[in-house]
Design a protein around this motif. Sequence first.
Motif, PDB file in Angstrom:
ATOM      1  N   TYR A   1       0.847  -1.171   0.000  1.00 13.32           N
ATOM      2  CA  TYR A   1       0.000   0.000   0.000  1.00 13.32           C
ATOM      3  C   TYR A   1       0.892   1.233   0.000  1.00 13.32           C
ATOM      4  N   ASP A   2       0.563   2.189  -0.819  1.00 15.76           N
ATOM      5  CA  ASP A   2       1.470   3.318  -0.939  1.00 15.76           C
ATOM      6  C   ASP A   2       0.691   4.630  -1.024  1.00 15.76           C
ATOM      7  N   GLU A   3       0.902   5.472  -0.040  1.00 18.73           N
ATOM      8  CA  GLU A   3       0.186   6.740   0.018  1.00 18.73           C
ATOM      9  C   GLU A   3       0.551   7.634  -1.163  1.00 18.73           C
ATOM     10  N   ILE A   4      -0.426   8.397  -1.621  1.00 12.22           N
ATOM     11  CA  ILE A   4      -0.124   9.455  -2.583  1.00 12.22           C
ATOM     12  C   ILE A   4       0.573  10.588  -1.831  1.00 12.22           C
ATOM     13  N   ASP A   5       1.582  11.194  -2.442  1.00 14.50           N
ATOM     14  CA  ASP A   5       2.210  12.340  -1.779  1.00 14.50           C
ATOM     15  C   ASP A   5       1.293  13.554  -1.920  1.00 14.50           C
ATOM     16  N   MET A   6       0.959  14.166  -0.793  1.00 12.38           N
ATOM     17  CA  MET A   6       0.005  15.287  -0.776  1.00 12.38           C
ATOM     18  C   MET A   6       0.650  16.545  -0.223  1.00 12.38           C
ATOM     19  N   ALA A   7       1.946  16.649  -0.419  1.00  7.38           N
ATOM     20  CA  ALA A   7       2.672  17.800   0.127  1.00  7.38           C
ATOM     21  C   ALA A   7       2.026  19.105  -0.331  1.00  7.38           C
TER      22      ALA A   7
END
Lengths: 454, 454, 454, 178, 178, 178
Positions: free
Chosen positions: B232-238
Amino acid sequence: MSVPPIDDLVSLERGEVDRRIYSDPAIFEREMEQIFGRAWLFLCHESQIPAAGDFFAAVMGRDNVLVVRQKDGGVRAMLNTCAHRGNAVCRADEGNAKGFLCTYHGWSYGIDGRLLGVPGHKSFYAGEVDKNRLGLTPVAQLASYKGFVFATHDPKAPPLEEYLGATGRLGLDLIAARGDMVVVPGIQKFVVDCNWKIAVDNLFDWYHPQVSHASAFRSGALGPPPERAGGYDEIDMAGVNMESGAGIDLSVGLISASKFDQVVVIGEYGHGIGGPTVSSSGSIEVDSSWRATAQAREALGPVGVGVAGHPSIFPTTWVTTVPVQLSLRIPRDPTHTEIWWFTFVDRRSPPEVQRFMVTMANRVFGPAGLLEQDDGENWSQATAQSHGIASRRVKHLVNMGVGRGRIVKEHGLARIEGLTSEHGQRWTYHAWAQWMKGTSWDALRAATTPGDLL
Amino acid sequence: MSVPPIDDLVSLERGEVDRRIYSDPAIFEREMEQIFGRAWLFLCHESQIPAAGDFFAAVMGRDNVLVVRQKDGGVRAMLNTCAHRGNAVCRADEGNAKGFLCTYHGWSYGIDGRLLGVPGHKSFYAGEVDKNRLGLTPVAQLASYKGFVFATHDPKAPPLEEYLGATGRLGLDLIAARGDMVVVPGIQKFVVDCNWKIAVDNLFDWYHPQVSHASAFRSGALGPPPERAGGYDEIDMAGVNMESGAGIDLSVGLISASKFDQVVVIGEYGHGIGGPTVSSSGSIEVDSSWRATAQAREALGPVGVGVAGHPSIFPTTWVTTVPVQLSLRIPRDPTHTEIWWFTFVDRRSPPEVQRFMVTMANRVFGPAGLLEQDDGENWSQATAQSHGIASRRVKHLVNMGVGRGRIVKEHGLARIEGLTSEHGQRWTYHAWAQWMKGTSWDALRAATTPGDLL
Amino acid sequence: MSVPPIDDLVSLERGEVDRRIYSDPAIFEREMEQIFGRAWLFLCHESQIPAAGDFFAAVMGRDNVLVVRQKDGGVRAMLNTCAHRGNAVCRADEGNAKGFLCTYHGWSYGIDGRLLGVPGHKSFYAGEVDKNRLGLTPVAQLASYKGFVFATHDPKAPPLEEYLGATGRLGLDLIAARGDMVVVPGIQKFVVDCNWKIAVDNLFDWYHPQVSHASAFRSGALGPPPERAGGYDEIDMAGVNMESGAGIDLSVGLISASKFDQVVVIGEYGHGIGGPTVSSSGSIEVDSSWRATAQAREALGPVGVGVAGHPSIFPTTWVTTVPVQLSLRIPRDPTHTEIWWFTFVDRRSPPEVQRFMVTMANRVFGPAGLLEQDDGENWSQATAQSHGIASRRVKHLVNMGVGRGRIVKEHGLARIEGLTSEHGQRWTYHAWAQWMKGTSWDALRAATTPGDLL
Amino acid sequence: MEADQPSRERIAAAVRQYEVEQFYYDEAALLDAHRYEEWLALFTDDARYFMPIRRTRMQRELDREFTQPGEMAYFDDDKTLLGGRVAKLQTGRSWAEDPPSRTRHLITNVRVLGDDGSELQVESNFHVYRTRLRSEEDSWIGSRRDVLRRVEGSFRIADRKIFIEQTVLLSRNLSNFF
Amino acid sequence: MEADQPSRERIAAAVRQYEVEQFYYDEAALLDAHRYEEWLALFTDDARYFMPIRRTRMQRELDREFTQPGEMAYFDDDKTLLGGRVAKLQTGRSWAEDPPSRTRHLITNVRVLGDDGSELQVESNFHVYRTRLRSEEDSWIGSRRDVLRRVEGSFRIADRKIFIEQTVLLSRNLSNFF
Amino acid sequence: MEADQPSRERIAAAVRQYEVEQFYYDEAALLDAHRYEEWLALFTDDARYFMPIRRTRMQRELDREFTQPGEMAYFDDDKTLLGGRVAKLQTGRSWAEDPPSRTRHLITNVRVLGDDGSELQVESNFHVYRTRLRSEEDSWIGSRRDVLRRVEGSFRIADRKIFIEQTVLLSRNLSNFF
Ligand code: FES
Ligand code: FES
Ligand code: FES
Ligand SMILES: [Fe+3]
Ligand SMILES: [Fe+3]
Ligand SMILES: [Fe+3]
C-alpha cells in the motif's frame, strides 16, 4: 452563419422545402429584413380604437408599433420608441391616451406622434430641438381596407389595395361583407415553440383536421356534425392506424371524415385562399344567408361568394370564416411564434347571434380551443426535428397535387378547383423564396404572378 | 464566427488544449457535423427492447432516433420525424407500439418505418405517394455488438466492429463477458451545465476521485474501504490544503489514498481504456470471479482480463465495470450536456446479487450518486471559466505523464503501463482534433493509430 | 455577423449614436476584447479585505477574478480558474481563506496564487510540474489608487494613475478626500435587462431625475426638498403632459424642478464628471464641510472642490457623492447588465453620521431604492427598442448642447460650464468608438484628448 | 360539510391536519437550515426513502411510468444510507455543497389519506427551490407519499416516496433532500 | 385573535377552513392523476368555468384589465362544454395529451370570503406546473374565485373564475384544467 | 400527536394557526390587489421592515451570510419610509409600476415559533411571482420572520425580516412588497 442560396431552399416543381428554414438564425435575420421589413402587415381593426386617443399596441417583425385613433377620425401608427433615447413611450397593450409621455426624460408626444413637450427646451436645448423632425417615427405607409389597418416599413411598397390584390381583398371581404363587423374585446395571445412558417403553413391545411382534431370531433363538444349538401364520400384511410394498432374511426361528420370540393385561390405577393366551397361544406358555416345579400355578392364577386376556405394574407395574416376570426403568427425568434386571435361579430345581428359567434370562437380556437390545443405540439415537434444533421436533410413536403393544379383565371382571381391539396402551402413557400431574394417590387410581383399550372 | 485552425487547439506533445473548444458555438456546430454526423453512436442495449414493437427513444447529436425491435427479431433505427412535414411520430421515451402514427395528418408507419397509410392516398394524392421512398428515414448504418446497438449517420463509416477495433470491443466485452447481461429498467437522465468534452475528459480520470469524492469515501456510505492486494502506498500530498488551511486526510482506503498500477489502452478513432489493473485494484470489483470463466478469458484476452479501468468509446460512451454501467454524454449545446446511465445485471446471477448490483449503482452514480453528485460542479465551473478573454488563454492541461507513456503492442491492443496518468485524456483530445479536420476515414484511422510513445 | 464600420456608429458632431450597439452580438464580442480586455477595471476597495487571506470575488468582462489581501499587506488579483483543468478554485463571493483548493483534483494554491500542492506530484508527475509557471494566472497589471483597487488584462496598458488622469483621479478623490473611507458590508447586486452602455449613459444624466424620479420626490420619502443657494429657476415644461393629459407638477424642490449651474469635466480615455456645482446644488450634499478641509482642498484642487456631480471612470465605474457610493455596470450579454453598489462611510465620523449615510444609501439607490427602482424599466425598454428593423434606424440622441460646450483647460482638467447637458454622454460614446477601433494606447489617448469644443 | 357546529370528529380531523402540517413545516425548516442530523432523526430506523425514475409513456402504458423498488431509482435509501448522505455533508469535504446550496421547501396540498391510529398515509406536494453561487437556479416540483408513524406524541417518517415531475432532470445533481 | 380559549365560532371557522382546503387538495389530486370524470363530478350542473383574457393596462384603466363574460376568454364553459373537454381527453385521440402532461397543482392562500350557509365565496392562489415529453416546462400562476355549494355534506363548485397573471400566455396551449 | 380526542390546548393551537394563516392570506390579497394603504395599516407604528443582502459564503463562514441592521440592505425601513413607498406608488408618477406589476404572493409553511400572549414569533415561506408588460417574469422565493402583535382581536406586524434566496437578484428592481 450565412444564408444558403435561396433557390436551393424551395422547389416549387417538386413541392419540397429545405427544413433549415425553420431554425437557421441567419435565415431568420434575413426574413426580418426582406419580409417583415417590407411587407404590409396587419395591425388591428378600426373598431378596436373607435374614439380619439384609443390605441392598440401592435408588432411589426421586431418593431413595436402604436396604432392610434386621431382627433380627425383618422388612424396613425408610429414606432413605440422615443426620439431621444429610445425608451418606449407607452407600455400598455391597449387603452385611451391624451398623449404619450416618455417616462425617462419627459419628452411628450401628441396622439399623432408629434413632439409637443421637451423639458428644458429653452433652458437646456436653447430651443434648438427640431420638434417637427423629432416626433415618434411614423410607419412608412399606413392604410385601412374596410376597417382592417395595415402598415409597412417600406416607403416603396405598392399601395395596400394593390398589394392585397383581388385575392387579399377577397380574404378581408369574407369578413367585411358579413355586415357591420366589429372586433370583440379580448385578443387571445400565446406563444408556440415553433417556427412562424410552420404555423402559417397550417393556415389552409384542410388535410390535418380529420386526424389532428379527431378527439375534438369525437368529443361531441363541437355539437352534432354539420349536415352536408350533396353526396357523402369517405376519405380512404387504408393502413392508417394508431400506435396501439387500432384504426382511427373518422365517421363523425364532415371535416373529420369526408372529402369534398375545394377551391384554392392564389395571388400576387403570395396571398392565397384554400378550403371547401360553400356548396360542398354544407352547414359548416351554420348560416350562409349573409352571402346572399347584395352587399356580399357585390363585394365577393361570383367566385368569392362560393369560397368557404381560409384566406392567407402574406406573410402572417390568417382569416377564418367559421368562426369569424383573424389570426396573426408573430415571429419571436427562429423557434418561437406568438399567436394572436381577433374575433369579429356583426354589430347589427341580434345579441343572441353575437353571443353564439363569441361562444363558438371561444371553444374552437385559441390556446384552450378544442381544435387549436392540439395544433401546437405538431408544429413544435416539426420545428424541433429541423435541427438534426440528418433530420434536416429530410424534405418538408407540400407536394399534394403538385403539377395537377390547373389555374383558372376569372374575375381577376386565379383559382384551382379540386379536392384537398397543398397548392396553397406550395404557393406560400414559393412566394417566401421570392421575397427572400430581395428583388425589386416589380420583380417580386412578376415572380409571384400565377401561371397556368401549380 | 469561424472555427480556428484545428491544430492550434490541441497539442499532443505538450498535453495542452485550447479552452475555446468548450464554449465556441462555431466549434460546436462543426462537432455536430464532423463527429456526431459521422461516428458510430451507442443507442441502447437489445435487452431493453426484447419484444416486437418495443422501442427506445435515443439521441444522435441533435437527431432524435427511434430504436425498434422488429417482428423478425432484428433491430432497426430511424429518425423520429415524419416524411411529410417533419412532426415526430412518437413522443414517448420507451414502450411498445404496433406502429407509429403521425398525429399531424395521419401518415402511418410500420414498426419497420415503412409508410403504410396515407389518409386520402387515392382521393387526394391520386395514389402518387411513393410509399417505398417515403418511410421514416433509417439511420445510415446500424449494427449490434453483443447486444449493444450502435448507429451512424455516415454511410461511408467502416463497419462497427472495425470502428470499435480491439479497444472498443474490449470495452464492451468487459460488460458482455460477465454473463447474460440485461439492462435494469430505469435510465437515469439529467443535464449538467458543462461542455460535453469536459464530461468525457473525466471518463478515465483516476486522478480526481481521491479529492473530488473525498466526502463520499469518508462518509462511510460506500461501505468499508476495499481491501487491496499487494503493498500500500500513500499518494504524496505535500502542500495540498483546504481553503481552511487544513489538509485533506485521504487515509480511508484504496482509491481515496493510494497509488497503484494502472494500464491505459488506446485505439484507432480515439477509443481508450484507463484505470487500475485487476491485481492492483484489490477488492474494488467486489467479485472478480467472472473473469476466470472460459467465456471471459476468451472474450477479454490475456491483456483485457487484467483491465479494471474505464473504457471510453469515442466520442461519448463510457463503460464502468464497478458498478456495471454504461453512460452517455449527450451534447445539448456548447455549455449543456445530458448524462444518461444504463445499468446492467447478469440475468443468470442470483436475485440477491442482482439486487446488490442495482443498489450499488443507485448509490454511486447518477445525479444523487454519492460520487457523481460532486462531479457536476467541477465540470460546470471548468466550462464557465472558458468564456473570459484572459481565462480562455490559460491552457486546459492533460499532460500528466506526457512523453513518458511507452506503448506496448500485444494481442492487437496498444497499452501503456504505469501509475495514474492523463494518457487517456490526451489521446481523446488528439483524436477529437483529427475528427474535426473532416478528413477521409482512412486518413482519420491513420491519424489515430497509436505510435510508440504518448 | 460582422461589426459595422465603427465611425458609422457614433457621430460626435451630431451627438447621434447608432442603436445597433445596444443589441448586436458581434459588437458585444468586440467590446469584450477591445474594452474589457484592455481597460483598467475597478475590482473592490481595500477596506473590504483588511486582513491577510480576505478575498473578494470580482468580475472583469467575463473573467472571474479573486482579489486577495496578502500577508505582506499587499493586494493581488488572479483569475479564478485552476491551472490544471480550469475549475474555479473559490466559489464564495467573499470571505477569508488560508489558501485555495481546487476541488477537482486537489491542486492547491497559496493566497498569493502560487501553486503549492499537487497530489501525487512525485508519484504521478515525476515531480515535473513547473509550480512556478503554473500558479493562478495573475491579472496583467494591478494597482490601487487611495484604496480603490483596479486591474487590467493588458500588460501594455499605461499605469493606473496615468490611465485615470486628472479626471479619473478627481472622481475617486471625491470619495477618498472625505476622510478615512471604508466600504460598508453588503454589496447590492442585481441584473437589469438592458445593454451596459444604456446604464452607463445614465451615469451623469441630470436631465432624467426630475421626470423619472418624480414619484420619489413627491412621495416625501426622501425628506423635505433640499434648500438651494442662489436664485431659483423653474425648468420650462411647456407641452409636457402625462398620458392622462395632466401635466407633471415638478415643484417639489431642487433636482426635480429647477435648472442650476452644472459643470462637466472630460478626460483622456473617456473618463468624465457631470452634474451640479457645489454652490448651485445647495444642500443636496447635506453637509459639504468636508470640502473645506485642507486634505480635501489639496486633493480636489480649485476646480474639483466645486464639483458635486457624478464621476464616471471609463468604461463602467460610477461614483456618486450623495450618498457616497460607487457602482459598477457589469455586462453579462448584449441585453443584460449586472449592477453592483459599493457604499462608503468615513470611519472617523460619529456613529450616527455613519448610520445616516447608510440609511440614505439604502433608500436612494439599489433595486429597491426610491430613485433607482424607476430607472431599470426605462433602460430595459430603450434596449428592447434597438432590435426592430425600423426602430434601430432611429438615432440614440445625446446632442443636448452639442457644439456649444466650450472647453476650459485649467489645473490639468478640461471642463465645460453651463446648465444640464449631454456633453458627458457624448464624450463617453466618442471614447467608446475610439476604444472599439483597437488602435494603440498612444493613438487611443490622442483620439480621446479633449479639444476646444464639444 | 355542515354549516352548523362541527362534531368532535371533524374537530379532531382538523387538529390532526394542523399537527401533520406543522410536522412537515418543521421538517422543511430543518432542511433549509442545513440541520441534517435533526432531520435524519425524524425517520424511523426501518424507514425507506425512494425517488423512482419517471419516463414519458403513452397513456396506454402509464402504469409503467415510474420505476419500482428493485429497479433503478434516483434515491433508494434505507436509514443507514440516508445517514451516510448526512455524514457526507458533514465531512467538510462535500464540495458540491460548500458553499451550501440555498434551498426553500414550499410544502402544499397536505392530505391525510389514511390513519389506523398508529400510522398515517399522507400525501403532499412540494416546490423545492434551490439557488447556488451567483445565480444558479433549480426548481423541483412534485409530490410525496409518506407513512407517518405516531411516536411519543409526535410523528416519525416510516416511509417516503418522492415523485418528481421531470423525466430528464434539469439540474446538475440532487445533492439536497426532498 | 385572543390568546385564551377559542370560542365555538372560531373553532367552527377553523374546521370549515380545513374542510374547504381538503376539498381543493382532493380536487387537485384528481386533476394531477388524470381522473377527469371524477373531477367533473365536483361541479354543479349549473356551474360556469371562466378564465378571462388579461390585458396590460395603465393604472387609470385597471378596471378594464380583464375581459367580461360575453367577451372573448380562454375558458368560458358551462358544465356541458367542460364535459366535452373531459370526453375529448378520453377519446384516445387527444394527441396533445398523449403522452399525458405531468401536472402539479400547488394550491395556497385559501380564503373563505363569504358563507350564507348554503354557498361559500372562496378565493385561492395556484401554481400549476406542467412538464411534457423530455424537458418542456410551463408554470401558470394566478388566483381563483369560486362559489362552493354545500351538497350532501360536501362541496360542489357552482362557479369558478380563474385569473391568470400572464397577458401573453407563455405556453403552447391550455390543454389542462385549473 | 395522539389519535384520540384532541385537548383544549391542541384545539387552541390549531385555531391560532388558522387565524395567523388567514391574516397572511388577507395581507397577500391586499398586496396583489394594489391596496397598499390598507396593507400599510397592518403594521404597527414601531414596525421595522428589513431585507438583508445575502452573500455566498463557505460553510465555515455561514454565520456571515446575511448583512445585519446598520449594514447595507435591500430594505431597511421604518413605518414612515414604508409609508413613503406607498405614497410613491400613489403619486400617479410611479412609472415602473404603471402599468402596475401583476404579483401573486404564494404563502406557505407558516409556523408559530413563539407566543407570549401579546406577541407571536412567526416564520413563513413565500413565492412571490411577478409579471409585467407583455411577458416579463420574476420569481422571488424565500422566507419571512415576523413579530405579530395582538391588537384589537387581530394582528399587527411589529417586525418583518425577509430572507430572499438569491445573492445576485435576478430582477430589474424590487418595486413590490414581500
Ligand atoms: S428617452 Fe425619452 S425623453 Fe429621453
Ligand atoms: S407531418 Fe406527419 S402526416 Fe403530415
Ligand atoms: S482542475 Fe484543478 S486540480 Fe484539476
Ligand atoms: Fe388545426
Ligand atoms: Fe467523479
Ligand atoms: Fe435615475
